[in-house]
Design a protein around this motif. Sequence first.
Motif, PDB file in Angstrom:
ATOM      1  N   LEU A   7      -1.648  12.079  28.133  1.00 11.35           N
ATOM      2  CA  LEU A   7      -2.614  12.519  29.153  1.00 11.35           C
ATOM      3  C   LEU A   7      -3.475  11.351  29.618  1.00 11.35           C
ATOM      4  N   ASN A   8      -3.936  10.543  28.668  1.00  8.82           N
ATOM      5  CA  ASN A   8      -4.757   9.389  29.037  1.00  8.82           C
ATOM      6  C   ASN A   8      -3.958   8.352  29.807  1.00  8.82           C
ATOM      7  N   ALA A   9      -2.702   8.176  29.431  1.00 11.83           N
ATOM      8  CA  ALA A   9      -1.846   7.230  30.162  1.00 11.83           C
ATOM      9  C   ALA A   9      -1.621   7.713  31.594  1.00 11.83           C
ATOM     10  N   LEU A  10      -1.412   9.026  31.766  1.00 12.15           N
ATOM     11  CA  LEU A  10      -1.226   9.592  33.107  1.00 12.15           C
ATOM     12  C   LEU A  10      -2.494   9.431  33.944  1.00 12.15           C
ATOM     13  N   LEU A  11      -3.646   9.670  33.302  1.00 13.70           N
ATOM     14  CA  LEU A  11      -4.907   9.512  34.019  1.00 13.70           C
ATOM     15  C   LEU A  11      -5.075   8.069  34.489  1.00 13.70           C
ATOM     16  N   ASP A  12      -4.720   7.112  33.627  1.00 15.32           N
ATOM     17  CA  ASP A  12      -4.803   5.702  34.020  1.00 15.32           C
ATOM     18  C   ASP A  12      -3.929   5.420  35.232  1.00 15.32           C
ATOM     19  N   ARG A  13      -2.732   5.984  35.265  1.00 10.39           N
ATOM     20  CA  ARG A  13      -1.825   5.754  36.401  1.00 10.39           C
ATOM     21  C   ARG A  13      -2.393   6.346  37.686  1.00 10.39           C
ATOM     22  N   VAL A  14      -3.019   7.525  37.563  1.00  9.99           N
ATOM     23  CA  VAL A  14      -3.613   8.168  38.740  1.00  9.99           C
ATOM     24  C   VAL A  14      -4.812   7.354  39.235  1.00  9.99           C
ATOM     25  N   VAL A  15      -5.677   6.962  38.307  1.00 13.16           N
ATOM     26  CA  VAL A  15      -6.860   6.178  38.673  1.00 13.16           C
ATOM     27  C   VAL A  15      -6.459   4.855  39.328  1.00 13.16           C
ATOM     28  N   ASP A  16      -5.381   4.244  38.820  1.00 18.41           N
ATOM     29  CA  ASP A  16      -4.918   2.969  39.367  1.00 18.41           C
ATOM     30  C   ASP A  16      -4.190   3.129  40.691  1.00 18.41           C
ATOM     31  N   GLY A  17      -3.914   4.394  41.069  1.00 14.88           N
ATOM     32  CA  GLY A  17      -3.236   4.627  42.338  1.00 14.88           C
ATOM     33  C   GLY A  17      -1.728   4.469  42.265  1.00 14.88           C
ATOM     34  N   ASP A  18      -1.161   4.420  41.044  1.00 19.99           N
ATOM     35  CA  ASP A  18       0.281   4.235  40.891  1.00 19.99           C
ATOM     36  C   ASP A  18       1.071   5.521  41.092  1.00 19.99           C
ATOM     37  N   VAL A  19       0.401   6.655  40.891  1.00 19.83           N
ATOM     38  CA  VAL A  19       1.089   7.939  41.026  1.00 19.83           C
ATOM     39  C   VAL A  19       0.084   8.963  41.556  1.00 19.83           C
ATOM     40  N   PRO A  20       0.509   9.869  42.441  1.00 20.51           N
ATOM     41  CA  PRO A  20      -0.430  10.869  42.951  1.00 20.51           C
ATOM     42  C   PRO A  20      -0.786  11.905  41.901  1.00 20.51           C
ATOM     43  N   ASN A  21      -1.943  12.512  42.022  1.00 21.76           N
ATOM     44  CA  ASN A  21      -2.347  13.549  41.072  1.00 21.76           C
ATOM     45  C   ASN A  21      -1.717  14.869  41.470  1.00 21.76           C
ATOM     46  N   GLU A  22      -0.382  14.929  41.293  1.00 23.61           N
ATOM     47  CA  GLU A  22       0.395  16.121  41.613  1.00 23.61           C
ATOM     48  C   GLU A  22       1.246  16.489  40.397  1.00 23.61           C
ATOM     49  N   ARG A  23       1.317  17.759  40.097  1.00 24.16           N
ATOM     50  CA  ARG A  23       1.932  18.233  38.863  1.00 24.16           C
ATOM     51  C   ARG A  23       3.367  17.714  38.695  1.00 24.16           C
ATOM     52  N   GLU A  24       4.206  17.886  39.707  1.00 20.74           N
ATOM     53  CA  GLU A  24       5.603  17.494  39.592  1.00 20.74           C
ATOM     54  C   GLU A  24       5.749  15.989  39.401  1.00 20.74           C
ATOM     55  N   ALA A  25       4.937  15.228  40.135  1.00 21.42           N
ATOM     56  CA  ALA A  25       5.019  13.765  40.026  1.00 21.42           C
ATOM     57  C   ALA A  25       4.609  13.309  38.620  1.00 21.42           C
ATOM     58  N   LEU A  26       3.607  13.934  38.060  1.00 19.96           N
ATOM     59  CA  LEU A  26       3.135  13.567  36.728  1.00 19.96           C
ATOM     60  C   LEU A  26       4.137  13.965  35.651  1.00 19.96           C
ATOM     61  N   LEU A  27       4.730  15.145  35.764  1.00 20.29           N
ATOM     62  CA  LEU A  27       5.706  15.580  34.790  1.00 20.29           C
ATOM     63  C   LEU A  27       6.946  14.708  34.836  1.00 20.29           C
ATOM     64  N   LYS A  28       7.335  14.292  36.027  1.00 16.95           N
ATOM     65  CA  LYS A  28       8.499  13.406  36.164  1.00 16.95           C
ATOM     66  C   LYS A  28       8.241  12.073  35.477  1.00 16.95           C
TER      67      LYS A  28
END
Length: 319
Positions: free
Chosen positions: A298-319
């Motif tokens: 969860l923290n790694a995903l949050l870092d990616r979202v904050v850094d702008g590497d991935v959108p905060n969208e459920r499918e994108a995060l699960l992938k």
Amino acid sequence: KRRDFTVNAMALGLDGTIRDPFGGQEDLMAGILRCVGEPDRRFDEDALRILRALRFSAVLGFSIEEKTAAGIHKNKELLGDIAAERIQAELFKLLCGKNALAVMRAYPDVIGVFWPEVLPMVGLDQRNHHHCYDVWEHTIHAVAAVPPEPEVRYAALLHDVGKVPTFTRDETGRGHFYGHAAASEELADVMLRRLKCSRSFRETVVRLVAWHDRNIPRTDKAVRRALGKLGERDLRRLIANLAQSPTYFSRQRELDKGEAILDKLLAEDACFSLKQLAVNGKDLTKIGLSGPAVGRMLNALLDRVVDGDVPNEREALLK
């Protein structure tokens, strides 16, 4: 006769007559705090009256009469027998008073009874062109300049307490305070615990002290990260504190830019905390993660979202 100050030693009789045997009305009109009778006796009866005098002076702007002021300095050590919670309650009000600067300038020895860490700050020449005041004078100016909220003013009071143990001079005689923010953070925690401040209050103040010397780049990514660590309220408090610091006067434009980015991110409902993340622990458990790995992911995903590497969208995060 055993009331603390003349302005508090008046009474209204049932017949409407004001009883004022010690000239309280006159002192009230003149804005003077004066002990009833001998200051030594009044402070010996209840030493908290020492801090009450400072609090009344800070909040009401009253001057402290000469004999009463001398009694405060003389009897200050009596505060050592007063419960921390009672001291804390008076200090909260004192620091938020309109006249707090003048009171702290005149009575650092009183504050030093329960917080001896502040005493070496008085008169400590910073020997640095960035500072025109000694450490204590700089500190009390910072307190007076920030909004009169207890957390903010306590943070301003304690933000440089770590300068005493970290002070060094280079070969030219210039003063340096390497690592003072971390030292101030540690000392602030100890000092607030000593006054039995609540955990939430203490953690807020210590967090503001820890961040006061950090340079937050004026970028979406950096402001999002700061939001995640501090939250909106404390980040705004930090910006307000920095805006009042003489060191940052020349950077007001940069601070305004940072606040504009903050406003934009909040308007866009930008993700900066785990509770805003489009996935949660249950989602990750369903795809096979368990135990501590869930929190780490969860923290790694949050870092990616904050850094702008991935959108905060459920499918994108699960992938």
